[in-house]
Design a protein around this motif. Structure first.
Motif, mmCIF file in Angstrom:
data_model
loop_
_atom_site.group_PDB
_atom_site.id
_atom_site.type_symbol
_atom_site.label_atom_id
_atom_site.label_comp_id
_atom_site.label_asym_id
_atom_site.label_seq_id
_atom_site.Cartn_x
_atom_site.Cartn_y
_atom_site.Cartn_z
ATOM 1 N N SER A 4 0.759 -1.121 -0.009
ATOM 2 C CA SER A 4 -0.105 0.053 0.062
ATOM 3 C C SER A 4 0.916 1.267 0.023
ATOM 4 C CB SER A 4 -0.973 -0.047 1.280
ATOM 5 O OG SER A 4 -0.015 -0.096 2.378
ATOM 6 N N ILE A 5 2.089 1.059 0.196
ATOM 7 C CA ILE A 5 3.042 2.278 -0.056
ATOM 8 C C ILE A 5 2.958 2.596 -1.473
ATOM 9 C CG2 ILE A 5 5.332 3.264 0.421
ATOM 10 C CD1 ILE A 5 5.557 1.855 2.787
ATOM 11 N N GLY A 29 -6.287 4.098 14.009
ATOM 12 C CA GLY A 29 -4.821 3.606 13.863
ATOM 13 C C GLY A 29 -4.248 4.140 12.509
ATOM 14 N N CYS A 30 -3.110 4.579 12.839
ATOM 15 C CA CYS A 30 -2.373 5.167 11.915
ATOM 16 C C CYS A 30 -0.902 4.648 11.990
ATOM 17 C CB CYS A 30 -2.357 6.572 11.704
ATOM 18 S SG CYS A 30 -1.211 7.345 12.923
ATOM 19 N N GLY A 31 -0.537 3.771 12.781
ATOM 20 C CA GLY A 31 0.907 3.330 13.169
ATOM 21 C C GLY A 31 0.846 1.727 13.584
ATOM 22 N N SER A 72 -10.807 2.566 12.863
ATOM 23 C CA SER A 72 -10.419 2.974 11.569
ATOM 24 C C SER A 72 -9.215 3.170 11.206
ATOM 25 C CB SER A 72 -11.107 4.560 11.475
ATOM 26 O OG SER A 72 -12.549 4.318 11.611
ATOM 27 N N GLY A 73 -8.758 2.363 10.320
ATOM 28 C CA GLY A 73 -7.097 2.730 10.101
ATOM 29 C C GLY A 73 -7.030 3.570 8.705
ATOM 30 N N PHE A 74 -5.860 4.085 8.832
ATOM 31 C CA PHE A 74 -5.599 4.834 7.556
ATOM 32 C C PHE A 74 -4.202 5.411 7.302
ATOM 33 C CE2 PHE A 74 -4.740 9.303 8.789
ATOM 34 C CZ PHE A 74 -4.857 8.922 10.360
ATOM 35 N N LEU A 75 -3.957 5.613 6.003
ATOM 36 C CA LEU A 75 -2.662 6.153 5.799
ATOM 37 C C LEU A 75 -3.116 7.576 5.234
ATOM 38 C CD1 LEU A 75 -0.687 3.267 4.010
ATOM 39 C CD2 LEU A 75 -0.467 4.362 6.263
ATOM 40 N N ASP A 125 -4.439 8.888 1.697
ATOM 41 C CA ASP A 125 -5.418 8.183 0.921
ATOM 42 C C ASP A 125 -6.330 9.544 0.259
ATOM 43 O OD1 ASP A 125 -8.077 6.847 0.489
ATOM 44 O OD2 ASP A 125 -7.305 5.421 2.264
ATOM 45 N N ILE A 144 -4.987 -3.131 9.142
ATOM 46 C CA ILE A 144 -6.090 -2.017 9.590
ATOM 47 C C ILE A 144 -5.734 -0.706 9.132
ATOM 48 C CG2 ILE A 144 -7.399 -1.192 11.091
ATOM 49 C CD1 ILE A 144 -7.470 -3.648 12.751
ATOM 50 N N VAL A 145 -4.455 -0.575 9.461
ATOM 51 C CA VAL A 145 -3.755 0.680 9.013
ATOM 52 C C VAL A 145 -3.139 0.800 7.520
ATOM 53 C CG1 VAL A 145 -1.943 2.293 9.309
ATOM 54 C CG2 VAL A 145 -2.796 1.331 11.260
ATOM 55 N N ILE A 148 -8.538 -0.218 6.579
ATOM 56 C CA ILE A 148 -9.654 -0.819 7.033
ATOM 57 C C ILE A 148 -10.418 -0.310 8.035
ATOM 58 C CG2 ILE A 148 -10.491 -3.235 7.854
ATOM 59 C CD1 ILE A 148 -7.991 -4.308 6.495
ATOM 60 N N ASN A 149 -11.908 -0.365 7.832
ATOM 61 C CA ASN A 149 -12.743 0.076 9.061
ATOM 62 C C ASN A 149 -13.277 -1.121 9.438
ATOM 63 O OD1 ASN A 149 -15.466 1.086 10.011
ATOM 64 N ND2 ASN A 149 -14.147 2.884 9.980
#
Lengths: 350, 350
Positions: free
Chosen positions: A69-70, A253-255, A284-287, A290, B276-277, B281-282
């Motif tokens: 995903s990077i 979550g971001c880490g 919720s996870g994210f980078l 996005d 998840i990150v 993902i949610n």
């Protein structure tokens, strides 16, 4: 002017544990560059000022094993490493950039001078008066955006609610802590050294503790339950937070530092996953890159956060290491939890 | 009419592992009731028709250790157990109910006859023509609502996307499977016996497999990545789903069978939490009695789902056990994964 040295950090072999200079990377001082004469072919010549070292850099250091995903190309053996960085334009053959412009790029080469091959990644910045350009790879850049985008999109913060933020002295956590205090929340902050705990308190944390000497579980039982958990580490800290979550808590979550450092592949033991159901928790996870987050929040970030940083209403903390040759050691420090605030490697002061 | 027997299931001691009749509960046939003369004090006399046994019942069987989020009183030693049930009004002194009405309650006593103490829990139903009243504690009741509310609120389903649903032959999973097919999704379904796998295929699953004989990981690698995961089990199945999630996947959790059955307190080993990150993902956990879900979706459920069930456009599957004395064995079957569709204990056919 005579040609000058153009030192570079070259990728050598994929990360196994913490990065080591001479093994993971090689510092190469054999190149020279003629700053007046080097052909630009319609591009720009950039003098590199500061480089960001961060978990994303660790992901890239995995080489061919980097997480899919990077959205950047893998580091190639023998080629310069790169990451978020800020620089100054020395010469330009492109109408979008002029000599003296400050620029940031997520893929700036770890070199003293560089001619970026893809100008789409290069973004001109006009630093807010009083704000050093390096802040644009910190609190006014990607880490600040990560905090702001995630907070705005997922926290549903309400005054009087309680936040627990892990790695509260880091570049993202320290911003989250301050955003929460501005919204009238109670903030519980954890960090890995007593010095970082002091920093978190100075930024307004109501409760701050060293998770290496104090039980996370006990603090959360006493000071919780928590309505919002900002997760920079995952693993057992996440499990403790799940065990002390309020009904309808939001976990963001971001880490995943604990997973990057633990390369054993053994995974983590989770005891409180059922609370996601029993307490109606949303995770919720994210980078921060996005596309939908950029669309929702990029403009508001640019319009407000740099100004607040320049006025001192939001604090930024830089952990500066001088010298391009220290990129790899700097990354190892970040991964081992030894840095305070935003870790940058200063290649040149101006 | 002469007094008749009023058998009851009494709570004896909190669950340790699977429930056992004579230990967890006692079947008591010593009571009698005079159906014509028993004083109602403004209440109603209900003949119990069918009782639901489900994970919620297992939570209540924990007695004083029941999860705090279950909004019903604990079972008391020596007192009747209770759960969702459907009955028929024999006599009424309350203007809201008449002789012959069908009623459902989440706290219907496990007895042949009962006079509910709190009429707020008693709800009159008018079964859709062709739909047995028992379906109102199954696909037209709480399990169906769980599926519908969670699906509508959290799935963000798009045509052509892929769903993975665990316990696909259960009362919630079988409804989720059908809702997803109606929206044009590809459905991967897992279940614990070959018979259940057949059932899932008959309900429209594109891929169905027995997770006890086939590797979840291998199926998901081949048929995924998955855009929506409906989690009824948590634990290692959740971890496999995280490992095979698409970018921006939605995970919906309403069950935690694996945690209820595993009372060792050892937790589960998770290897893929970082996704998840990394994949944005949610994860949403919920219980179907959540006030905001009722507000959003209760009316639409009542207006549409019973009609679709009556017309056969949605299928319901009942696993019927005859006789009140089998409540506790029925619950043990559900917890051990031995039931198909909605497990009900039929106390009386009419």
């Amino acid at each position: 002017m005579a040609p000058v040295r153009n030192a570079k950090v070259l990728f050598n072999q994929p990360l196994a544990g913490l990065p080591e200079p001479g093994k993971t990377t090689i510092y190469d001082t054999s190149n020279i560059i003629d700053l007046d004469m080097v052909p630009l072919n319609g591009g720009v010549l950039v003098k590199v000022l500061s480089i960001s070292v961060e978990p994303l850099t660790a992901g890239l250091m995995m080489g061919p094993n980097k997480p899919a995903s990077i959205p950047f190309p893998s580091y190639q053996e023998g080629q310069p490493t790169f990451s978020f960085g800020v620089g100054k334009v020395l010469r330009s053959e492109n109408e979008g950039f002029q000599k003296g412009d400050y620029v940031v790029s997520p893929v700036l080469e770890h070199a003293e001078y560089t001619i970026p091959t893809d100008l789409n990644f290069l973004q001109k910045i006009v630093p807010e008066p009083g704000l050093p350009p390096s802040v644009y790879i910190g609190a006014a850049g990607m880490p600040g955006q990560t905090a702001f985008y995630g907070w705005k999109e997922y926290s549903k913060a309400k005054k009087g609610e309680t936040l627990f933020v892990s790695t509260a002295a880091g570049p993202v956590g320290s911003m989250v802590l301050q955003l929460a205090k501005r919204e009238g929340m109670k903030v519980i902050a954890s960090a890995g050294t007593d010095e970082k705990v002091k920093l978190a308190k100075s930024l307004g944390a109501d409760v701050a503790f060293n998770y290496k000497t104090t039980s996370i579980e006990e603090v959360l039982q006493k000071e919780g339950p928590i309505d919002v958990y900002w997760d920079n580490v995952s693993g057992s800290t996440l499990d403790a937070a799940l065990g002390n979550a309020a009904l309808h808590a939001r976990f963001i979550g971001c880490g995943f530092i604990s997973q990057l450092v633990d390369r054993t592949g053994n995974g983590v033991n989770m005891k409180n996953l059922a609370n996601i159901v029993m307490r109606g928790i949303n995770v919720s996870g994210f980078l921060a890159n996005d596309a939908f987050l950029l669309e929702h929040w990029e403009k508001e970030f640019n319009d407000t956060i740099p100004k607040l940083l320049a006025k001192g209403e939001l604090k930024y903390i830089e952990d500066r290491t001088m010298g391009l040759e220290h990129v790899t050691v700097g990354l190892a420090e970040v991964m081992a939890g030894k840095s305070m605030g935003k870790k940058i490697v200063v290649v040149s002061e101006e």
